[in-house]
Design a protein around this motif. Structure first.
Motif, PDB file in Angstrom:
ATOM      1  N   GLY A 241      -1.242   7.088  -3.170  1.00 45.07           N
ATOM      2  CA  GLY A 241      -2.136   8.107  -3.609  1.00 45.07           C
ATOM      3  C   GLY A 241      -1.827   8.489  -5.473  1.00 45.07           C
ATOM      4  N   PHE A 242      -0.560   8.522  -6.071  1.00 47.05           N
ATOM      5  CA  PHE A 242      -0.099   9.028  -6.740  1.00 47.05           C
ATOM      6  C   PHE A 242       0.462   7.562  -7.097  1.00 47.05           C
ATOM      7  CE2 PHE A 242      -0.501  13.454  -5.588  1.00 47.05           C
ATOM      8  CZ  PHE A 242      -0.481  13.760  -3.803  1.00 47.05           C
ATOM      9  N   ASN A 243       0.701   6.923  -7.387  1.00 44.61           N
ATOM     10  CA  ASN A 243       0.717   6.054  -8.115  1.00 44.61           C
ATOM     11  C   ASN A 243      -0.014   5.489  -8.771  1.00 44.61           C
ATOM     12  OD1 ASN A 243       2.092   3.032  -8.596  1.00 44.61           O
ATOM     13  ND2 ASN A 243       3.082   3.289  -7.385  1.00 44.61           N
ATOM     14  N   THR A 244       0.256   5.561 -10.309  1.00 49.37           N
ATOM     15  CA  THR A 244      -0.176   5.200 -11.763  1.00 49.37           C
ATOM     16  C   THR A 244      -0.080   3.784 -11.882  1.00 49.37           C
ATOM     17  OG1 THR A 244       1.073   6.388 -13.072  1.00 49.37           O
ATOM     18  CG2 THR A 244      -0.619   7.689 -12.200  1.00 49.37           C
ATOM     19  N   SER A 245       1.145   3.073 -11.471  1.00 48.88           N
ATOM     20  CA  SER A 245       0.880   1.850 -11.963  1.00 48.88           C
ATOM     21  C   SER A 245       0.185   0.608 -11.994  1.00 48.88           C
ATOM     22  CB  SER A 245       2.361   1.307 -11.502  1.00 48.88           C
ATOM     23  OG  SER A 245       3.198   1.337 -10.015  1.00 48.88           O
ATOM     24  N   LEU A 246      -0.976   1.022 -10.822  1.00 49.79           N
ATOM     25  CA  LEU A 246      -1.076   0.179  -9.784  1.00 49.79           C
ATOM     26  C   LEU A 246      -2.738   0.529 -10.445  1.00 49.79           C
ATOM     27  CD1 LEU A 246      -0.246   0.045  -6.230  1.00 49.79           C
ATOM     28  CD2 LEU A 246       0.215  -2.006  -7.737  1.00 49.79           C
ATOM     29  N   THR A 247      -3.149  -0.908 -10.693  1.00 48.53           N
ATOM     30  CA  THR A 247      -5.075  -1.138 -10.900  1.00 48.53           C
ATOM     31  C   THR A 247      -5.704  -0.460 -10.025  1.00 48.53           C
ATOM     32  OG1 THR A 247      -5.395  -2.858  -9.597  1.00 48.53           O
ATOM     33  CG2 THR A 247      -4.778  -2.737 -12.586  1.00 48.53           C
ATOM     34  N   PRO A 248      -7.058   0.772 -10.181  1.00 46.00           N
ATOM     35  CA  PRO A 248      -7.639   1.511  -8.967  1.00 46.00           C
ATOM     36  C   PRO A 248      -7.706   0.058  -8.105  1.00 46.00           C
ATOM     37  CG  PRO A 248      -9.129   1.901 -11.307  1.00 46.00           C
ATOM     38  CD  PRO A 248      -7.389   0.680 -11.597  1.00 46.00           C
ATOM     39  N   LYS A 249      -8.103  -0.645  -8.281  1.00 44.49           N
ATOM     40  CA  LYS A 249      -8.827  -1.787  -6.976  1.00 44.49           C
ATOM     41  C   LYS A 249      -8.219  -2.129  -6.391  1.00 44.49           C
ATOM     42  CE  LYS A 249     -10.910  -6.271  -6.518  1.00 44.49           C
ATOM     43  NZ  LYS A 249     -11.019  -7.651  -7.018  1.00 44.49           N
ATOM     44  N   ASN A 250      -6.169  -2.103  -6.647  1.00 45.44           N
ATOM     45  CA  ASN A 250      -5.499  -2.785  -6.330  1.00 45.44           C
ATOM     46  C   ASN A 250      -4.795  -1.689  -5.044  1.00 45.44           C
ATOM     47  OD1 ASN A 250      -5.699  -5.675  -6.646  1.00 45.44           O
ATOM     48  ND2 ASN A 250      -4.167  -5.434  -8.387  1.00 45.44           N
ATOM     49  N   ARG A 251      -5.021  -0.547  -5.944  1.00 45.71           N
ATOM     50  CA  ARG A 251      -4.496   0.659  -4.887  1.00 45.71           C
ATOM     51  C   ARG A 251      -5.655   1.606  -3.633  1.00 45.71           C
ATOM     52  NH1 ARG A 251      -4.008   3.685  -9.704  1.00 45.71           N
ATOM     53  NH2 ARG A 251      -6.176   4.743  -8.922  1.00 45.71           N
ATOM     54  N   LYS A 252      -6.318   1.021  -4.089  1.00 48.61           N
ATOM     55  CA  LYS A 252      -7.438   0.915  -2.577  1.00 48.61           C
ATOM     56  C   LYS A 252      -7.749  -0.176  -1.605  1.00 48.61           C
ATOM     57  CE  LYS A 252     -11.612   3.023  -3.999  1.00 48.61           C
ATOM     58  NZ  LYS A 252     -12.952   3.582  -3.960  1.00 48.61           N
ATOM     59  N   LEU A 253      -7.307  -1.158  -2.485  1.00 47.96           N
ATOM     60  CA  LEU A 253      -6.948  -2.558  -1.125  1.00 47.96           C
ATOM     61  C   LEU A 253      -5.794  -2.036  -0.360  1.00 47.96           C
ATOM     62  CD1 LEU A 253      -8.395  -5.891  -3.668  1.00 47.96           C
ATOM     63  CD2 LEU A 253      -9.779  -4.603  -1.067  1.00 47.96           C
TER      64      LEU A 253
END
Length: 726
Positions: free
Chosen positions: A182-194
């Motif tokens: 939830g706090f990681n900004t290096s991932l894209t929003p789509k990959n973070r949600k997946l």
């Protein structure tokens, strides 16, 4: 056309690379990982990127570009099937080595995560995967919180804890991974949600294993919603399958079928044969549970066909098992038996494989524990070394301070000695005064204590006497009530015992009476059958013999052709009636049934049928024990009835009488290869008699038949101590 488009894409990408030092590689579309052309184009882009960055001079941006090229190649090979997984590990190893040379901790951890995934999922080397996770966790401590891949380390640790069945630790790791994502900004929003969706699914797995089904369902539904919001077709299909499996395991097939249909639509759109076969197998099981055998057979056969062609053993096992149930439900015993045999072979094969995997899992668990113990031991040693170093530093500091304090202390000591001497003299005078005052106070206190003690002793003696009196009176009352209760209990026990004896005697008498009635009924039936057999043989048989003799006395020579034909027909019918009377009189109560049992009586019956009839009868009585007279009499009568029906109506050429033992059941199977019948129309008097006889011996029967495929009767009789005399 595709090659032209790919060439234009490569040309544009290379032009962009020359325009900037660090090129941006495309993001991998996981929904297209089954598209071979798309994956090959990504590999071509990755190789071109590496060739281009290899010619650039060293620098922060160019070093990062080289590392990104290695990570991209490892990631693409990771998504491909087959032996190409090995290439992913090779590129991941190169990425770790080069990142450590460049002192780039972030890419070193990313490479370790790719190595760990290969070792854990492909090679099953959990100890080495655990070592890599521990090393990556130490490196993550040096990275910023918002870009650290520590979430992946925790996700991997959760999978390892799940293997070790440490469910609380696995749950903590998955939840920590979800929080870090939830706090990681290096991932894209789509990959973070997946990725969060994946962590939520794993949490649901832990809840389901622990029997917390409502929490598990909520986690699965939340994961599915995240996959839908991220618009990832593959993740939507997997979450639909997971929800379908959950409801199928909870015996809710209607809800499971809805999710399986959604998953099947995705796999069909992606042309994924493995996904389609897996969903078809589960749909076959679901439609079997809701009594829709036609749909169950349709989906099961499609799944088995793909599984056999592609070698999907576990999918084939699921499909054959569901098809076996569906064919049974559709009253197709032959196909059901074939599916069951195929399922049994696959089950035995997978059982052996599972045993090997379980032994391997035990070894892996032991190796993982050894790695954890070694890591804990090394951590304790490092902590002890750190403590020793701190202790030595503290000792040196204290020693220096002590030396400084010693010099100042010597000066203060002289001053204190003078003050101490003065204070000593004053203290001695004060001490003398205090001692005198204390002696006076002590004498006063002793007098007061003596007076108080006398008052306490008098009061205590009075209270003790009162307590003894109350206790004595209470004890007498309790003893009297106890004697009364014991007297009542004895009376009640005597009455209960007497009533129990009376009921037991009544039950014994009732059981003896029932046995006498059953024996009398059997004797009566036996005598009646013997009487009927004798009457048939003596009366009707004699009458038929007289008719035959009288007709033989007639001379057909003086008859017309029509009369001669009628004469010979009457003579043949008389012979057949005489033979039928002899057959019935013998079969009403054969001597073999009463003396040698059902097995010998049936052997005699089959031998007679094979001599006098065109239908070939076979008997398999190897598993037939000796039963009580009632059971043998009724089973013999049922066989007579069915053999008579076969001779009159079946148009068969072969018939079998089989006996099979299954646990505590004895099965008698009577089948033929005749014209068959519709079981729904089987309402004749013979079947009513058969039902009555099976009710008498507490058994049941089934009818399996189709037009042109013969008829099979299965009689199921529980073999309990009151039925077998073997």
């Amino acid at each position: 056309m595709k090659s032209h488009c790919l060439g234009i894409l490569l040309l544009g990408w290379c032009t962009a690379c020359f325009g900037q030092v660090q090129s941006k590689l495309p993001e991998l579309n996981f929904d297209r990982r089954g598209d071979a052309v798309y994956m090959d184009s990504l590999l071509t882009l990755g190789r071109s990127h590496r060739q281009f960055t290899a010619t650039l001079p060293r620098g922060l941006s160019t070093d990062t570009a080289r590392l990104e090229g290695l990570r991209f190649m490892a990631l693409v090979f990771k998504q491909m099937r087959g032996e190409q997984h090995d290439s992913s590990f090779i590129y991941a190893t190169q990425l770790v080595d080069q990142a450590l040379r460049y002192h780039n901790t972030l890419y070193a951890v990313r490479g370790m995560m790719l190595q760990e995934h290969y070792l854990r999922t492909v090679k099953g080397d959990y100890p080495q995967a655990l070592r890599i996770n521990q090393r990556a966790s130490e490196l993550c401590a040096k990275l910023p919180h918002e870009s650290s891949p520590r979430w992946q380390v925790q996700m991997n640790m959760g999978d390892i804890y799940l293997l070790l069945k440490e469910y609380d630790s696995a749950l903590r790791s998955y939840r920590l991974s979800q929080s870090l994502l939830g706090f990681n900004t290096s991932l894209t929003p789509k990959n973070r949600k997946l990725l969060i969706s994946q962590a939520v699914t794993q949490i649901g797995e832990v809840f389901e294993i622990r029997g917390q089904y409502e929490q598990a369902r909520q986690q699965y539904e939340a994961s599915r919603q995240m996959a839908i919001e991220a618009r990832s077709q593959i993740n939507v299909a997997y979450t639909n399958e997971r929800l379908g499996d959950f409801f199928l395991s909870r015996h809710q097939p209607e809800q499971a079928i809805k999710f399986f249909d959604d998953a099947l639509a995705v796999w069909t759109q992606l042309h994924d044969r493995a996904g389609q076969a897996a969903v078809w197998a589960r749909l076959s099981e679901g439609y079997t549970l809701i009594d829709k055998p036609d749909l169950a057979i349709e989906f099961g056969e499609k799944s088995v066909a793909i599984a056999r062609e592609s070698g999907f053993i576990r999918i084939r096992q699921l499909a054959t098992q569901s098809l076996y149930q569906a064919y049974r439900l559709a009253n197709q015993p032959a196909k059901a038996l074939a599916m069951y045999e195929e399922y049994s072979v696959l089950r035995d094969s997978l059982t052996n494989l599972k045993r090997v995997e379980e032994l391997s899992a035990v070894q892996k668990k032991y190796d993982i524990n050894q790695v954890r113990l070694a890591a804990d031991k090394e951590r304790v040693i490092q902590q002890q070394q750190l403590i020793n170093l701190r202790r030595q530093t503290e000792i040196a500091r204290l020693r220096a301070e002590a030396e400084r304090e010693q010099l100042a202390g010597e000066t203060r000591m002289t001053q204190l000695q003078q003050r101490i001497e003065t204070e000593r003299l004053r203290a001695e005078a004060q001490k003398t005064r205090l001692e005198q005052r204390a002696h006076i106070d002590k004498l006063s206190h002793d007098i007061e204590e003596a007076n108080l003690m006398r008052v306490i002793l008098v009061g205590g003696v009075a209270m003790l006497l009162g307590f003894v009196a109350i206790y004595y009176r209470k004890n007498r009352l309790i003893n009297r009530q106890k004697r009364e209760i014991e007297s009542l209990n004895w009376d009640l026990e005597d009455k209960v015992f007497a009533r129990t004896v009376e009921l037991k005697l009544a039950n014994d008498q009732l059981r003896a009476k029932n046995r006498e009635i059953e024996e009398a009924l059997l004797r009566g039936q036996t005598l009646e059958r013997k009487r009927m057999a004798a009457d048939l043989h003596d009366s009707l048989g004699g009458l038929l013999a007289a008719i035959k003799t009288s007709m033989s006395a007639l001379s057909p020579a003086h008859m017309t052709d029509r009369e001669q034909q009628i004469y010979y027909n009457l003579l043949n019918m008389t012979k057949e009636a005489f033979a039928e009377v002899r057959y019935l009189s013998h079969n009403l109560q054969p001597d073999e049934l009463e003396k040698q049992g059902l097995s010998e009586a049936l052997m005699r019956l089959v031998n007679k049928l094979n001599v006098t009839q065109k239908i070939v009868f076979r008997l398999d009585n190897a598993e037939l024990p000796r039963l009580d007279k009632t059971a043998e009499f009724n089973l013999y009568s049922i066989c007579i009835e069915l053999c008579s029906n076969i001779l009159r109506h079946s148009e068969a050429t072969e018939a079998d009488i089989l006996f099979r033992r299954f646990n505590n059941d004895l099965n008698m199977i009577v089948k033929d290869n005749g014209c068959g019948m519709n079981p729904a129309n089987a309402t004749g008097m013979g079947l009513h008699n058969i039902q009555a006889r099976m009710d008498l011996i507490r058994g049941r029967y089934e009818i399996h038949s189709e037009a042109g495929e013969g008829t099979t009767f299965i009689f199921i009789l529980p073999v309990s101590p009151n039925l077998t005399t073997a």
